[in-house]
Design a protein around this motif. Structure first.
Motif, mmCIF file in Angstrom:
data_model
loop_
_atom_site.group_PDB
_atom_site.id
_atom_site.type_symbol
_atom_site.label_atom_id
_atom_site.label_comp_id
_atom_site.label_asym_id
_atom_site.label_seq_id
_atom_site.Cartn_x
_atom_site.Cartn_y
_atom_site.Cartn_z
ATOM 1 N N GLU A 104 41.929 39.085 15.759
ATOM 2 C CA GLU A 104 40.692 39.141 16.552
ATOM 3 C C GLU A 104 40.923 39.451 18.036
ATOM 4 O OE1 GLU A 104 37.763 38.984 15.116
ATOM 5 O OE2 GLU A 104 37.691 37.418 13.598
ATOM 6 N N GLN A 105 42.174 39.387 18.511
ATOM 7 C CA GLN A 105 42.413 39.543 19.939
ATOM 8 C C GLN A 105 42.797 40.988 20.269
ATOM 9 O OE1 GLN A 105 45.099 36.544 21.383
ATOM 10 N NE2 GLN A 105 43.877 34.868 20.596
ATOM 11 N N LEU A 106 42.138 41.538 21.276
ATOM 12 C CA LEU A 106 42.363 42.920 21.675
ATOM 13 C C LEU A 106 43.525 43.030 22.656
ATOM 14 C CD1 LEU A 106 38.660 43.987 22.262
ATOM 15 C CD2 LEU A 106 40.198 44.982 20.551
ATOM 16 N N ILE A 107 44.275 44.108 22.512
ATOM 17 C CA ILE A 107 45.334 44.456 23.459
ATOM 18 C C ILE A 107 45.065 45.901 23.873
ATOM 19 C CG2 ILE A 107 47.821 44.712 23.855
ATOM 20 C CD1 ILE A 107 48.206 42.696 21.538
ATOM 21 N N ILE A 108 44.784 46.109 25.147
ATOM 22 C CA ILE A 108 44.427 47.435 25.647
ATOM 23 C C ILE A 108 45.439 47.859 26.698
ATOM 24 C CG2 ILE A 108 42.626 48.819 26.764
ATOM 25 C CD1 ILE A 108 40.572 46.870 25.636
ATOM 26 N N ASN A 109 46.078 48.986 26.428
ATOM 27 C CA ASN A 109 47.115 49.515 27.318
ATOM 28 C C ASN A 109 48.189 48.472 27.615
ATOM 29 O OD1 ASN A 109 45.756 52.013 27.504
ATOM 30 N ND2 ASN A 109 44.446 51.224 29.131
ATOM 31 N N GLY A 110 48.545 47.730 26.558
ATOM 32 C CA GLY A 110 49.620 46.748 26.661
ATOM 33 C C GLY A 110 49.217 45.414 27.253
ATOM 34 N N LYS A 111 47.944 45.269 27.656
ATOM 35 C CA LYS A 111 47.486 44.018 28.266
ATOM 36 C C LYS A 111 46.491 43.327 27.355
ATOM 37 C CE LYS A 111 45.635 42.098 32.554
ATOM 38 N NZ LYS A 111 45.155 42.396 33.930
ATOM 39 N N GLN A 112 46.762 42.068 27.056
ATOM 40 C CA GLN A 112 45.892 41.322 26.156
ATOM 41 C C GLN A 112 44.624 40.873 26.877
ATOM 42 O OE1 GLN A 112 47.645 38.621 23.281
ATOM 43 N NE2 GLN A 112 46.115 37.069 23.777
ATOM 44 N N ALA A 113 43.493 41.011 26.200
ATOM 45 C CA ALA A 113 42.232 40.508 26.745
ATOM 46 C C ALA A 113 42.286 38.991 26.843
ATOM 47 C CB ALA A 113 41.066 40.946 25.863
ATOM 48 N N GLY A 114 41.523 38.431 27.769
ATOM 49 C CA GLY A 114 41.463 36.985 27.922
ATOM 50 C C GLY A 114 40.383 36.379 27.036
ATOM 51 N N TYR A 115 40.666 35.180 26.500
ATOM 52 C CA TYR A 115 39.707 34.509 25.616
ATOM 53 C C TYR A 115 39.597 33.034 25.986
ATOM 54 C CZ TYR A 115 39.971 38.716 22.818
ATOM 55 O OH TYR A 115 39.917 40.026 22.415
#
Length: 223
Positions: A104-115
């Motif tokens: 469920e956790q997104l990683i965009i351009n090598g950086k994980q989104a915060g939750y």
């Protein structure tokens, strides 16, 4: 017939101009499903700015010019590349972005989104029953919004890293485990974007007693 048209030419002109306005300038979009919970509810009617990104020939996907760039976190209406149905989702990844999802956790351009956990809720799904839901704050760079996950449902919670092609966008529903989005229909070409949803115009509890939800009238869709 000719006499009727002549007698009502003013009204017919109004209808034509109104149709052009709705298909080229601004529109409203009823929300029919739960795919954008908790931010959009069934029975919401949202205002859509059709000039946010493109100027199009009315009633077509022919782009005459570009007026702005979609931003990560925008809520967008678009025609599904799978079947042409009008959908409303959130822009998650832009052209050239590398994006993946792990549990469920997104990683965009090598950086994980915060939750961060906001609260818990119960969602009733037709044919399934009541399902426990967890609502989370998701941060994508300097923008944040609420999403919802339902661990008991079967859903695509993982996908390997991919690069969004030029001129296309990844769209996800905020109700992550109950949304037909880019995980199923693919990336969305810019020409299929209809407009940017700005705010809730009006709202009624169509799943209950149809009472107006006046507290949602005029509500902005962005913090």
């Amino acid at each position: 017939m000719k006499n009727w048209m002549r007698a009502n030419k003013g009204f017919l002109m109004f209808l034509m101009l109104f149709g052009i306005f709705r298909t080229a300038v601004a529109d409203w979009n009823p929300i029919p499903s739960a795919s954008m919970h908790p931010n959009l509810l069934e029975g919401d009617v949202v205002f859509v700015n059709r000039l946010a990104y493109n100027v199009k020939v009315p009633l077509t996907d022919i782009v005459l010019g570009q007026t702005g760039e979609p931003q990560r976190g925008d809520i967008v209406t678009f025609s599904s590349p799978a079947n042409g149905m009008r959908l409303i989702k959130r822009v998650i990844a832009l052209p050239g972005d590398r994006v993946e999802m792990r549990n469920e956790q997104l990683i965009i351009n090598g950086k994980q989104a915060g939750y961060a956990t906001i609260d818990r809720a119960t969602e009733s799904i037709k044919g399934v029953g009541d399902i426990a839901a967890v609502r989370l704050g998701e941060s994508l760079g300097d923008r944040s919004h609420a999403i919802q996950v339902m661990p008991q449902l079967q859903a695509r919670r993982d996908f390997a890293e991919l690069t969004v092609p030029p001129g296309q966008y990844m769209m996800l529903g905020d109700n992550r485990d109950n949304s037909e989005d880019s995980r199923y229909i693919g990336m969305v070409p810019r020409a299929l974007l209809i407009g940017r949803a700005e705010r809730v115009l009006a709202s009624a509890d169509i799943m209950g007693n149809w009472a107006p939800r006046t507290e949602r009238f005029g509500m902005s869709l962005y913090p």
